[in-house]
Design an enzyme around this catalytic site. Structure first.
Site, PDB file in Angstrom:
ATOM      1  N   GLU A 162      76.795   0.862   8.380  1.00 14.33           N
ATOM      2  CA  GLU A 162      76.515   1.549   7.110  1.00 14.33           C
ATOM      3  C   GLU A 162      75.904   2.933   7.262  1.00 14.33           C
ATOM      4  OE1 GLU A 162      76.986  -2.749   6.297  1.00 14.33           O
ATOM      5  OE2 GLU A 162      75.875  -1.599   7.782  1.00 14.33           O
ATOM      6  N   GLY A 164      83.565  -3.496   2.470  1.00 17.11           N
ATOM      7  CA  GLY A 164      83.869  -3.269   1.067  1.00 17.11           C
ATOM      8  C   GLY A 164      84.935  -2.204   0.894  1.00 17.11           C
ATOM      9  N   GLY A 168      80.741  -5.721   4.460  1.00 21.98           N
ATOM     10  CA  GLY A 168      80.926  -6.817   3.519  1.00 21.98           C
ATOM     11  C   GLY A 168      81.582  -8.041   4.126  1.00 21.98           C
ATOM     12  N   ASP A 191      73.365  -3.967   4.517  1.00 20.06           N
ATOM     13  CA  ASP A 191      73.174  -4.791   3.321  1.00 20.06           C
ATOM     14  C   ASP A 191      73.827  -6.152   3.512  1.00 20.06           C
ATOM     15  OD1 ASP A 191      75.824  -3.851   3.181  1.00 20.06           O
ATOM     16  OD2 ASP A 191      75.798  -3.606   1.005  1.00 20.06           O
TER      17      ASP A 191
END
Length: 345
Positions: free
Chosen positions: A138, A67, A115, A146
């Site tokens: 992360e 991301g 992501g 995630d």
């Protein structure tokens, strides 16, 4: 679409083509990119003229590095609402990919992290190459794994998923296949030919012509000490077991874990254990939205992104500063209901 768009969308011979097009940023996902992909996939899912989808990244460096952490950092420094909206829409997209009714071919060449994993690994035909460098990093920025990653990590052989999550270390194509993040190995030098073959000859023919047997997985070869050490009840127990093991890589893993956010490590361990008991990708994404929402208001996510992508001093000052200082209540707070529950249309 115009060439300066961040997501290039075309159709060729009934195959929908999506190219993430921010090569200078290793195609890092922005909110507009997520919002561009979602309606396209919705339309293609219903369109009888579309037989399959291929997703890849522009440039030579990778599919997607994750991301847009700069934007997420600035949101978290404010009230976190924009970060939460990004994650909400991103996870809805991840679920969309997971239930896409047609073949979804993800070309995971080069760097695929965070992501980038989410837009690839929930597809039905997941291709890696000898240049693939995948990671769920992360915990190194004060976030929790995630994009549906905890589903796959929780179902990896033995405790390989915990090793990947708590170290955040990158792994190559053989490990990606072994852990359930990918299906097929295509040499990097023929990945463009493979994509062309998917368009002209179909997926089965393309795989027959270009996919080869993957080299053996290094992580699978290390399963004995990984399964032994990562079986500890707490992250502290795991680190102690790693430190006490005579395998050199075990100490390397302990050293990596020591650089990560203590609260993120503890929440990640709990999240993966909870994900193992959840039935569907949507259930896992709902849990991940809760943990990410908590991160959007946490000290460590602001501090971790500052250290890694803003100031780039790579010297985050975590709070709590140690694993021993993290309480059960601290961890439980990350699983509390978010501002709204994730809903899938």
């Amino acid at each position: 679409m115009a060439e300066n768009e961040d997501v290039l969308v075309t159709v060729e011979n009934g195959v929908g083509l999506i190219t993430l097009n921010r090569p200078k940023a290793i195609n890092s996902l922005t909110h507009p990119m997520v919002n561009a992909m979602s309606p396209v996939l919705r339309d293609w899912d219903r369109n009888d003229d579309i037989s399959a989808v291929v997703v890849d990244g522009a440039g030579e460096r990778g599919l997607c590095a994750g991301g847009d952490l700069v934007a997420l950092h600035h949101s978290a420094r404010a009230d976190g609402s924009e970060a939460r909206q990004f994650w909400y829409d991103e996870y809805v997209l991840n679920a969309q990919i997971g239930r896409f009714s047609k073949p979804y071919v993800a070309l995971m060449d080069g760097i695929v992290m965070g992501g980038g994993v989410g837009v690839a690994v929930h597809g039905s035909v997941r291709v890696v190459t000898d240049t693939t460098k995948m990671a769920m990093p992360e915990v190194g920025i004060g976030l929790i794994p995630d994009v549906g990653g905890t589903l796959i990590l929780s179902r990896a052989p033995g405790l390989l998923g915990l090793h990947a999550a708590l170290t955040g270390a990158p792994f190559g194509a053989p490990d990606a296949i072994a852990m359930g993040f990918a299906d097929h190995f295509v040499p990097h030098d023929t990945i463009a030919e493979f994509k062309r073959s998917v368009i002209t000859d179909g997926i089965d023919a393309a795989l027959s012509a270009h996919a080869v047997e993957s080299p053996p997985s290094p992580l699978l070869a290390e399963r004995n000490w990984i399964d032994e050490c990562f079986a500890g009840d707490t992250v502290e127990d795991i680190v102690a077991a790693l430190r006490g093991h005579d395998a050199g890589p075990a100490n390397d893993a302990a050293n990596l874990i020591a650089t990560r956010s203590p609260i993120s490590l503890c929440v990640a361990l709990e999240a993966i254990r909870r994900a193992a008991k959840l039935d569907t990708l949507e259930d896992v994404l709902r849990q991940e939205y809760r943990t990410s929402s908590a991160c959007s208001q946490s000290h460590d996510f602001v501090e971790g992104t500052r250290a890694m992508v803003i100031d780039k001093d790579r010297n985050p000052k975590w709070s709590p500063a140690s694993l021993a200082a993290v309480t059960t209540a601290d961890v439980e707070a990350y699983f509390a209901p978010a501002d709204r529950e994730l809903e899938f249309s």
